[in-house]
Design an enzyme around this catalytic site. Structure first.
Site, PDB file in Angstrom:
ATOM      1  N   GLY A   5      27.041  -1.935  69.065  1.00 26.19           N
ATOM      2  CA  GLY A   5      27.083  -0.724  68.252  1.00 26.19           C
ATOM      3  C   GLY A   5      26.275   0.449  68.745  1.00 26.19           C
ATOM      4  O   GLY A   5      26.349   1.533  68.158  1.00 26.19           O
ATOM      5  N   GLY A  25      29.502  -2.817  73.650  1.00 25.40           N
ATOM      6  CA  GLY A  25      30.785  -2.476  74.253  1.00 25.40           C
ATOM      7  C   GLY A  25      30.722  -1.037  74.737  1.00 25.40           C
ATOM      8  O   GLY A  25      30.532  -0.744  75.906  1.00 25.40           O
ATOM      9  N   ARG A  26      30.819  -0.128  73.765  1.00 24.36           N
ATOM     10  CA  ARG A  26      30.882   1.307  74.062  1.00 24.36           C
ATOM     11  C   ARG A  26      29.752   1.798  74.966  1.00 24.36           C
ATOM     12  O   ARG A  26      29.982   2.593  75.876  1.00 24.36           O
ATOM     13  CB  ARG A  26      30.818   2.075  72.734  1.00 24.36           C
ATOM     14  CG  ARG A  26      30.997   3.571  72.866  1.00 24.36           C
ATOM     15  CD  ARG A  26      30.599   4.287  71.562  1.00 24.36           C
ATOM     16  NE  ARG A  26      31.127   3.642  70.397  1.00 24.36           N
ATOM     17  CZ  ARG A  26      32.312   3.922  69.840  1.00 24.36           C
ATOM     18  NH1 ARG A  26      33.038   4.900  70.328  1.00 24.36           N
ATOM     19  NH2 ARG A  26      32.732   3.254  68.780  1.00 24.36           N
ATOM     20  N   ARG A  29      41.183   8.251  69.512  1.00 24.56           N
ATOM     21  CA  ARG A  29      39.919   8.473  68.799  1.00 24.56           C
ATOM     22  C   ARG A  29      39.847   9.800  68.044  1.00 24.56           C
ATOM     23  O   ARG A  29      39.383   9.837  66.909  1.00 24.56           O
ATOM     24  CB  ARG A  29      38.723   8.312  69.738  1.00 24.56           C
ATOM     25  CG  ARG A  29      38.624   6.897  70.352  1.00 24.56           C
ATOM     26  CD  ARG A  29      37.319   6.647  71.083  1.00 24.56           C
ATOM     27  NE  ARG A  29      36.196   6.662  70.166  1.00 24.56           N
ATOM     28  CZ  ARG A  29      35.383   7.679  69.984  1.00 24.56           C
ATOM     29  NH1 ARG A  29      35.494   8.761  70.720  1.00 24.56           N
ATOM     30  NH2 ARG A  29      34.420   7.607  69.090  1.00 24.56           N
ATOM     31  N   TYR A  83      39.216   8.996  64.278  1.00 21.51           N
ATOM     32  CA  TYR A  83      37.819   9.121  63.837  1.00 21.51           C
ATOM     33  C   TYR A  83      37.316  10.560  63.865  1.00 21.51           C
ATOM     34  O   TYR A  83      36.105  10.771  63.816  1.00 21.51           O
ATOM     35  CB  TYR A  83      36.893   8.309  64.755  1.00 21.51           C
ATOM     36  CG  TYR A  83      37.288   6.884  65.039  1.00 21.51           C
ATOM     37  CD1 TYR A  83      37.328   5.931  64.020  1.00 21.51           C
ATOM     38  CD2 TYR A  83      37.584   6.477  66.334  1.00 21.51           C
ATOM     39  CE1 TYR A  83      37.669   4.615  64.298  1.00 21.51           C
ATOM     40  CE2 TYR A  83      37.926   5.161  66.616  1.00 21.51           C
ATOM     41  CZ  TYR A  83      37.959   4.236  65.592  1.00 21.51           C
ATOM     42  OH  TYR A  83      38.286   2.940  65.881  1.00 21.51           O
ATOM     43  N   CYS A 141      54.978  13.947  68.021  1.00 21.34           N
ATOM     44  CA  CYS A 141      55.456  14.670  66.840  1.00 21.34           C
ATOM     45  C   CYS A 141      54.616  14.372  65.611  1.00 21.34           C
ATOM     46  O   CYS A 141      55.098  13.772  64.635  1.00 21.34           O
ATOM     47  CB  CYS A 141      56.917  14.315  66.601  1.00 21.34           C
ATOM     48  SG  CYS A 141      57.886  14.689  68.055  1.00 21.34           S
ATOM     49  N   TYR A 151      37.303   2.160  73.913  1.00 19.36           N
ATOM     50  CA  TYR A 151      38.248   2.403  72.825  1.00 19.36           C
ATOM     51  C   TYR A 151      39.220   3.524  73.201  1.00 19.36           C
ATOM     52  O   TYR A 151      39.629   4.323  72.363  1.00 19.36           O
ATOM     53  CB  TYR A 151      37.489   2.677  71.500  1.00 19.36           C
ATOM     54  CG  TYR A 151      36.504   1.588  71.189  1.00 19.36           C
ATOM     55  CD1 TYR A 151      36.949   0.355  70.742  1.00 19.36           C
ATOM     56  CD2 TYR A 151      35.129   1.760  71.412  1.00 19.36           C
ATOM     57  CE1 TYR A 151      36.053  -0.681  70.493  1.00 19.36           C
ATOM     58  CE2 TYR A 151      34.222   0.733  71.170  1.00 19.36           C
ATOM     59  CZ  TYR A 151      34.693  -0.484  70.713  1.00 19.36           C
ATOM     60  OH  TYR A 151      33.809  -1.507  70.480  1.00 19.36           O
TER      61      TYR A 151
HETATM   62  C1  LIG Z   1      33.184  -4.102  68.166  1.00 21.49           C
HETATM   63  C2  LIG Z   1      32.115  -5.138  68.193  1.00 21.49           C
HETATM   64  C3  LIG Z   1      31.063  -5.039  69.108  1.00 21.49           C
HETATM   65  C4  LIG Z   1      30.908  -3.891  70.064  1.00 21.49           C
HETATM   66  O1  LIG Z   1      30.683  -2.662  69.417  1.00 21.49           O
HETATM   67  P1  LIG Z   1      30.281  -1.389  70.287  1.00 21.49           P
HETATM   68  O2  LIG Z   1      30.110  -0.327  69.275  1.00 21.49           O
HETATM   69  O3  LIG Z   1      31.381  -1.105  71.231  1.00 21.49           O
HETATM   70  O4  LIG Z   1      29.006  -1.706  70.995  1.00 21.49           O
HETATM   71  C5  LIG Z   1      30.126  -6.043  69.126  1.00 21.49           C
HETATM   72  N1  LIG Z   1      30.213  -7.098  68.283  1.00 21.49           N
HETATM   73  C6  LIG Z   1      31.205  -7.229  67.382  1.00 21.49           C
HETATM   74  C7  LIG Z   1      31.243  -8.401  66.499  1.00 21.49           C
HETATM   75  C8  LIG Z   1      32.194  -6.252  67.304  1.00 21.49           C
HETATM   76  O5  LIG Z   1      33.168  -6.364  66.397  1.00 21.49           O
END
Ligand SMILES: *Cc1c(COP(=O)(O)O)cnc(C)c1O
Length: 448
Positions: free
Chosen positions: A266, A302-303, A339, A343, A371, A400
């Protein structure tokens, strides 16, 4: 909806092109070649592979992985880093991270197969998600993955059934919902009690004890993930981790073993100029709450790792003027980069040619050809006048981005390219028109 403001001036809160590039060390602007990723001019990629294309910097993936790892070590909370594959499920991207020592956080059989294909040791794969099917659990347990994060009593029962059927023991962590507000976009906040994720922290002790008595299940620890694109400091993390620490102590007091704490992902990134927390700040929050518990620590970013490493390279189809507004219409659309529509996300949009980079800017709306009015990437954005065929790049599109693409409007999935120093390779071919039609058929009673 209120009428959009007239286009008078570009939003002066937006960073300039030069500021955007200065904050992204893998991008430079050359007087002759224009916008360049590592040592490869983006115009060269567009000429060889076409547009729209996702372009990722392998060097940036490595640099960011190492920076996060370094911050955790520096704070004396060495942790296993499991890359959240959903942010960028490109095989070459996951392979590059696997070679750095990353494990994987996966949410489906498809992601598990991809992580295995990328060479990640099953022991370093964690399976997250609120609704794993029996088939997916069977696949995961037969490949002996390292951990399943269970999100409900019902799911613990399913894991037990599958493990017993296969004659194996599943290492299971319990995902708790700490009921903290990560202060991010409502669609990506996951750690509040009204969200579907995890079990209430008050229910966790009883569930954890039940897991210990469940055949085929070995409770190994606690997991949490409070949301994505967290930029409002690390206080929500600190609150969640403090609640986890209390829970771990309580479980141990009941005589239950807790070996691992999975701290989730996150960590946010500055798309525009958000004051995103540093990995050091996150590491500090982990250290502060969990550092003395003697548990194996894990994180699931991830991000933060892959977002800044990618751009979406696209071409201007045409510019049109209606009323007082200038619309720049690109060959990328919301089906490629969702995105902004999903968002209200802001992405830097910069020209690629060296001339466009230094031309005066004026406000425009940047849109795709789909469209839907929602197919708007930016309003009142400062861009130079762009001739048809000009290239622009969306910054920070490595997370993403391609992962959330669709074929809406029967638009083929864009190509993906990995840049590594002076080399580049297509790591996912552009979907062909034939592939779009493949698998579809007309029933015989309609064919005649
Ligand atoms: C989506 C997710 C992540 C990664 O989130 P990021 O914001 O991309 O770092 C990690 N753990 C779980 C369980 C997730 O669903």
């Amino acid at each position: 909806m209120a009428a959009p403001a007239p286009q008078l001036l570009p939003d002066d809160a937006d960073p300039t092109f030069a500021e955007l590039i200065a904050g992204r060390p893998h991008l430079t602007v050359h007087a002759h070649d224009g916008l360049t990723m590592e040592e490869v001019p983006l115009a060269r990629i567009a000429a060889e592979v076409g547009t729209p294309s996702w372009v990722y910097s392998a060097g940036t993936l490595r640099r960011r992985f190492r920076a996060l790892q370094g911050a955790l070590e520096e704070a004396r909370v060495p942790s296993e880093i499991h890359f959240a594959v959903k942010a960028n499920p490109n095989l070459a991207v996951v392979r590059a991270l696997a070679k750095e020592g990353a494990g994987a956080d996966i949410v489906s059989e498809g992601e598990l197969r991809l992580a295995l294909a990328a060479g990640i040791d099953p022991a370093h794969i964690v399976f997250s998600g609120v609704g794993k099917t029996l088939g997916e659990l069977r696949f995961a347990l037969s490949h002996r993955i390292g951990q399943i994060n269970a999100e409900s009593a019902e799911e613990i029962g399913m894991i037990s059934d599958v493990a017993t059927e296969l004659g194996v023991t599943a290492d299971v962590a319990l995902r708790v919902n700490p009921d903290v507000d990560a202060r991010t976009h409502a669609k990506i906040t996951t750690g509040k009690s009204e969200n579907k994720f995890g079990v209430a922290i008050a229910d966790a002790p009883a569930l954890y004890a039940r897991m210990a008595a469940t055949p085929g299940v070995r409770p190994v620890g606690i997991a949490v993930h409070i949301g994505s694109q967290i930029t409002a400091g690390v206080s929500a993390y600190a609150a969640a981790y403090a609640a986890l620490a209390d829970l771990v102590r309580g479980l141990r007091a009941q005589g239950l073993a807790v070996e691992r704490v999975d701290c989730g992902g996150g960590l946010g990134i500055p798309y525009r100029h958000e004051p995103a927390p540093s990995p050091a700040a996150l590491a500090g929050a982990i250290r502060g709450a969990l550092g003395n518990l003697g548990v194996k620590l894990m994180v699931e970013p991830g991000r933060w790792i892959c977002g800044p490493a990618g751009v979406l390279l696209t071409r201007v189809i045409l510019q049109k003027h209606t009323g007082s507004r200038r619309f720049v219409i690109l060959d990328a659309a919301m089906n490629d980069l969702l995105r902004p529509a999903m968002y209200e996300a802001w992405h830097g949009i910069v020209p690629v040619s060296p001339q466009d980079f230094v031309s005066p800017v004026s406000p425009c709306d940047v849109v795709g050809p789909v469209c839907e009015t929602g197919d708007t990437f930016a309003r009142n954005r400062g861009l130079p006048l762009l001739e048809p065929g000009s290239l622009v790049a969306f910054l920070d599109a490595g997370a993403y981005g391609a992962a959330m693409s669709s074929t809406y409007n029967a638009r083929p999935l864009a190509a993906e390219i990995l840049v590594d120093g002076d080399r580049f390779a297509t790591v996912r071919a552009r979907q062909t028109q034939e592939a779009l039609l493949a698998g579809q058929s007309v029933p015989d009673w309609l064919a005649a």
